[in-house]
Write a protein that holds these residues in place. Sequence first.
Motif, mmCIF file in Angstrom:
data_model
loop_
_atom_site.group_PDB
_atom_site.id
_atom_site.type_symbol
_atom_site.label_atom_id
_atom_site.label_comp_id
_atom_site.label_asym_id
_atom_site.label_seq_id
_atom_site.Cartn_x
_atom_site.Cartn_y
_atom_site.Cartn_z
ATOM 1 N N GLN A 56 3.767 -5.341 -12.813
ATOM 2 C CA GLN A 56 2.851 -4.714 -11.229
ATOM 3 C C GLN A 56 1.670 -4.493 -11.337
ATOM 4 N N ASN A 57 0.992 -5.535 -12.780
ATOM 5 C CA ASN A 57 -0.495 -6.339 -12.603
ATOM 6 C C ASN A 57 -0.515 -6.756 -10.922
ATOM 7 N N ASN A 58 0.426 -8.175 -11.263
ATOM 8 C CA ASN A 58 0.787 -8.782 -10.394
ATOM 9 C C ASN A 58 1.784 -8.351 -8.882
ATOM 10 N N ASP A 59 1.066 -6.945 -8.641
ATOM 11 C CA ASP A 59 2.101 -6.767 -7.525
ATOM 12 C C ASP A 59 1.700 -6.462 -6.631
ATOM 13 N N SER A 60 0.886 -7.908 -5.486
ATOM 14 C CA SER A 60 0.834 -7.580 -4.510
ATOM 15 C C SER A 60 1.005 -6.172 -3.139
ATOM 16 N N LYS A 61 2.137 -6.233 -3.436
ATOM 17 C CA LYS A 61 2.318 -4.952 -2.669
ATOM 18 C C LYS A 61 1.758 -3.497 -2.443
ATOM 19 N N LEU A 62 2.211 -4.037 -4.357
ATOM 20 C CA LEU A 62 1.590 -2.286 -4.689
ATOM 21 C C LEU A 62 -0.226 -2.676 -4.143
ATOM 22 N N ALA A 63 -0.962 -3.113 -4.356
ATOM 23 C CA ALA A 63 -2.039 -3.402 -4.690
ATOM 24 C C ALA A 63 -2.189 -3.106 -3.225
ATOM 25 N N GLU A 64 -2.029 -3.837 -2.012
ATOM 26 C CA GLU A 64 -2.278 -3.635 -0.775
ATOM 27 C C GLU A 64 -2.209 -1.971 -0.385
ATOM 28 N N LEU A 65 -0.625 -1.281 -0.786
ATOM 29 C CA LEU A 65 -0.761 -0.221 -0.638
ATOM 30 C C LEU A 65 -2.306 0.662 -1.695
ATOM 31 N N GLU A 66 -2.549 0.198 -2.383
ATOM 32 C CA GLU A 66 -3.586 1.039 -3.138
ATOM 33 C C GLU A 66 -4.504 1.074 -2.569
ATOM 34 N N ALA A 67 -4.927 0.146 -1.725
ATOM 35 C CA ALA A 67 -6.299 -0.238 -1.045
ATOM 36 C C ALA A 67 -6.213 0.714 -0.026
ATOM 37 N N GLU A 68 -4.984 0.244 0.756
ATOM 38 C CA GLU A 68 -4.946 1.242 2.050
ATOM 39 C C GLU A 68 -5.682 2.950 1.664
ATOM 40 N N LEU A 69 -4.766 3.313 0.497
ATOM 41 C CA LEU A 69 -4.956 4.319 -0.153
ATOM 42 C C LEU A 69 -6.763 5.087 -0.170
ATOM 43 N N GLU A 70 -7.145 4.051 -0.479
ATOM 44 C CA GLU A 70 -8.801 4.221 -0.930
ATOM 45 C C GLU A 70 -9.252 4.090 0.194
ATOM 46 N N LYS A 71 -8.478 3.088 1.500
ATOM 47 C CA LYS A 71 -10.329 3.452 2.917
ATOM 48 C C LYS A 71 -9.496 4.600 3.142
ATOM 49 N N CYS A 72 -7.983 5.869 2.542
ATOM 50 C CA CYS A 72 -8.483 7.322 3.301
ATOM 51 C C CYS A 72 -9.031 7.527 3.204
ATOM 52 N N GLU A 96 -12.526 7.651 2.527
ATOM 53 C CA GLU A 96 -13.300 6.974 3.702
ATOM 54 C C GLU A 96 -13.851 8.198 4.829
ATOM 55 N N ILE A 97 -12.163 8.793 4.884
ATOM 56 C CA ILE A 97 -11.708 9.480 6.274
ATOM 57 C C ILE A 97 -13.086 11.045 5.660
ATOM 58 N N VAL A 98 -13.721 11.524 7.016
ATOM 59 C CA VAL A 98 -14.389 13.416 6.441
ATOM 60 C C VAL A 98 -13.664 14.132 6.468
ATOM 61 N N LYS A 99 -13.266 13.730 7.794
ATOM 62 C CA LYS A 99 -12.145 15.542 7.941
ATOM 63 C C LYS A 99 -11.387 15.927 7.087
ATOM 64 N N SER A 100 -10.643 16.694 6.854
ATOM 65 C CA SER A 100 -10.073 16.484 5.826
ATOM 66 C C SER A 100 -8.032 16.360 5.903
ATOM 67 N N TYR A 101 -8.074 17.199 7.090
ATOM 68 C CA TYR A 101 -6.640 17.185 7.620
ATOM 69 C C TYR A 101 -6.496 15.781 7.807
ATOM 70 N N LYS A 102 -7.423 15.129 8.541
ATOM 71 C CA LYS A 102 -6.799 14.033 8.549
ATOM 72 C C LYS A 102 -7.475 12.616 7.669
ATOM 73 N N ARG A 103 -7.808 13.117 7.194
ATOM 74 C CA ARG A 103 -7.970 12.347 5.238
ATOM 75 C C ARG A 103 -6.311 12.283 5.041
ATOM 76 N N ILE A 104 -5.557 13.345 4.675
ATOM 77 C CA ILE A 104 -4.473 14.375 4.193
ATOM 78 C C ILE A 104 -2.777 13.305 5.142
ATOM 79 N N ASP A 105 -3.505 13.534 6.202
ATOM 80 C CA ASP A 105 -2.722 12.625 7.013
ATOM 81 C C ASP A 105 -2.282 11.504 6.661
ATOM 82 N N CYS A 106 -3.881 10.637 6.146
ATOM 83 C CA CYS A 106 -3.649 9.433 5.899
ATOM 84 C C CYS A 106 -2.981 8.901 5.283
ATOM 85 N N GLN A 107 -3.577 10.151 4.156
ATOM 86 C CA GLN A 107 -2.608 9.611 2.144
ATOM 87 C C GLN A 107 -1.316 9.789 2.505
ATOM 88 N N LYS A 108 -0.709 11.120 2.678
ATOM 89 C CA LYS A 108 0.944 11.139 2.691
ATOM 90 C C LYS A 108 1.998 9.885 3.011
#
Length: 299
Positions: A124-140, A142-154
């Motif tokens: 997994q240390n070299n798993d590009s798909k996992l790294a991509e997903l985790e990067a997307e999760l990190e961006k969530c 940054e969303i200020v409104k909690s309900y939108k942030r949760i909708d992004c994360q789930k």
Amino acid sequence: MKTAITAIAAILLVTSATSFAYAEVPSWVKNNAGWWANGTVSDTEFLTGIEFLIKDGIIAVPPTNVSSEKSDGVPAWVKNNAGWWAEGILSDDEFVNGIQHLMMTGLISVVNNEEPQQITSESQNNDSKLAELEAELEKCSEIVKSYKRIDCQKPIEKAIMLHKYQMNAEKFIVGPITYYWFGINSEGNGFEISPTGQPILSIRMLAENTSSEIVALNCTSPQICAYDVWDGSKAFKYSGMDFTSGQIALNPNDSREFNILFGPNIGYGGTEFEYDSSKNYEFRINENFGSATVQLNLE
């Protein structure tokens, strides 16, 4: 009644001296709590089951200090709370506060709780798909409104979980459903003999619908359930599970984790799980769309 419940909740807050930092209880535990409250399940059976679920990480309880004052029995208000929680009157937090009181007074012993086993591997240390997903999760985050942030994360968290199962777990293809399992002694999966001598087995799997149709997993009662444990001569029915209304409906390309517990006989068609070290145990899947057996390798 509402006033009484409020008073009890206040007592819980004072006596347990714990916080609501984090409490999570699977919905299927409500059945067991209700049976305990009405006397169908004994104090020993319920406390042993809850103790195991806490140790195995199925129930998340905030850190709890053990008091020097011990209790010889379960207070009536704790059992009443369990019944009210099973009926939906009390929240998960209030139910867990009662469990914490039992831990604090020594009725439930959870010592040297290990950290949940992480689903990781060197690959997994070299798993590009996992790294991509985790990067997307990190961006969530940054969303200020909690309900939108949760909708992004789930959906991203769900995709990460599925990916980890696909990369590391054992796979069982049964018609339109692919089942993934990490094996005994992984997070959510365990086998132990309780202090009272009761064998307790917990199974956690992920089911993925790979078809273009909605598919339902079925388990409406211990007797009418597509899942059981087999020792070569006897079938064991569950003590607890988290199938909502007896089914888990999966949309096309959807996935879902599910838990099944085998232990004390809860009645209603259930059986008491028995362990014999000379026998081989299998977890059996027998859905209308196909069947499979999973070797458990219990020790």
